[in-house]
Structures are given as structure tokens and as C-alpha cells.
Design a protein around this motif. Structure first.
Motif, short mmCIF file in Angstrom:
data_model
loop_
_atom_site.label_atom_id
_atom_site.label_comp_id
_atom_site.label_asym_id
_atom_site.label_seq_id
_atom_site.Cartn_x
_atom_site.Cartn_y
_atom_site.Cartn_z
N ARG A 120 0.84 -1.21 0.00
CA ARG A 120 0.00 0.00 0.00
C ARG A 120 0.87 1.25 0.00
O ARG A 120 0.62 2.20 -0.76
CB ARG A 120 -0.92 0.01 1.22
N LYS A 121 1.90 1.26 0.83
CA LYS A 121 2.79 2.42 0.89
C LYS A 121 3.54 2.60 -0.43
O LYS A 121 3.73 3.74 -0.89
CB LYS A 121 3.76 2.28 2.05
N ALA A 122 3.94 1.52 -1.05
CA ALA A 122 4.63 1.60 -2.35
C ALA A 122 3.70 2.21 -3.39
O ALA A 122 4.10 3.11 -4.15
CB ALA A 122 5.10 0.22 -2.80
N TRP A 123 2.46 1.74 -3.43
CA TRP A 123 1.46 2.28 -4.36
C TRP A 123 1.27 3.77 -4.11
O TRP A 123 1.26 4.58 -5.04
CB TRP A 123 0.15 1.52 -4.19
N LYS A 124 1.15 4.13 -2.84
CA LYS A 124 0.91 5.53 -2.48
C LYS A 124 2.07 6.43 -2.90
O LYS A 124 1.85 7.50 -3.48
CB LYS A 124 0.69 5.60 -0.96
#
Length: 131
Positions: A105-109
Motif C-alpha cells: 500500500r505504501k509503495a502504491w501511495k
């Protein structure tokens, strides 16, 4: 979802969070009890479901990163996205699917923010710190 490889920028974080919540429930189902044990057929099946959720989330994050690179995204944000992707992959290798999904999720964000797309946690129950 906008298609099989993209989630809505407005609610994409919720896809990751709901899948993470599902993984937490599945993990609880595989805790050793009188009825079940970690090596049971049931738990093996649940682990396979957790793996599939993590794979799906990796695909979302990797697609966002690839597209952000192609669009000339901010290199600092893309480096952070890559670091989160690596942390997630390590978590998957260690069977920590909950942590993996958090890092995907953090990578996507970070990938989305690298191309100036607002992906703030609108109504999210689990806000990110921005690492």
C-alpha cells in the motif's frame, strides 16, 4: 477498482486496507487451537488465500510504480516506493502477509504521489506515516 491492474485513486488505499484486514482474520483462523493446527489442510488453504491477496497487491503497487516511472515521476518518491516494495517482498518471503500488504500500500501511495496524484486517506481507519 478501475480495471484489473488499477484501483481508484480516491479509494485505492481502502482496497489494500480491506485486504489487510482479511489477512488478519485468516491469520487468526490458523492459530493453534484444539480444532485446528498450523499444518492442517484448512490452514494451508488459508495461507494460499493470503499469498494470493499479497500477489494481487504487489501487482497493483508494481503497476503504479512502472507507470509512474514511464510518466517521469519524482525520483525521491519512486525510490521510497521501491524501498516499500522490497520490504513487502521480504515480508511475503517470511510469511508476514499483513506486513507485506501494508508495505505494498505504501509503495502504491508513493508511486501515485510521485506523479502528483492525491491519494490521501479519505475516511481511512488506518492512516500511513509517510515512510
Amino acid at each position: 477498482w478501475t480495471d484489473g491492474d488499477h484501483v481508484s485513486t480516491m479509494f485505492g488505499h481502502m482496497v489494500f486496507n480491506l485486504e489487510r484486514k482479511a489477512v488478519k482474520h485468516l491469520e487468526r483462523e490458523c492459530r493453534p487451537t484444539k480444532k485446528h493446527y498450523v499444518g492442517s489442510e484448512r490452514c494451508v488453504s488459508l495461507v494460499q488465500v493470503m499469498q494470493k491477496l499479497a500477489i494481487a497487491d504487489k501487482r497493483l503497487a508494481q503497476t503504479a510504480i512502472d507507470e509512474a516511472i514511464a510518466a517521469g515521476g519524482n525520483s525521491g518518491r519512486l525510490n521510497r516506493a521501491d524501498k516499500q516494495l522490497k520490504k513487502a517482498d521480504t515480508a511475503v518471503a517470511n510469511g508476514k502477509y499483513d506486513d507485506a500488504i501494508k508495505h505494498y500500500r505504501k509503495a502504491w501511495k508513493h508511486a501515485m504521489k510521485s506523479i502528483n496524484v492525491d491519494v490521501s486517506n479519505r475516511g481511512d481507519w488506518e492512516p500511513d506515516n509517510d515512510d
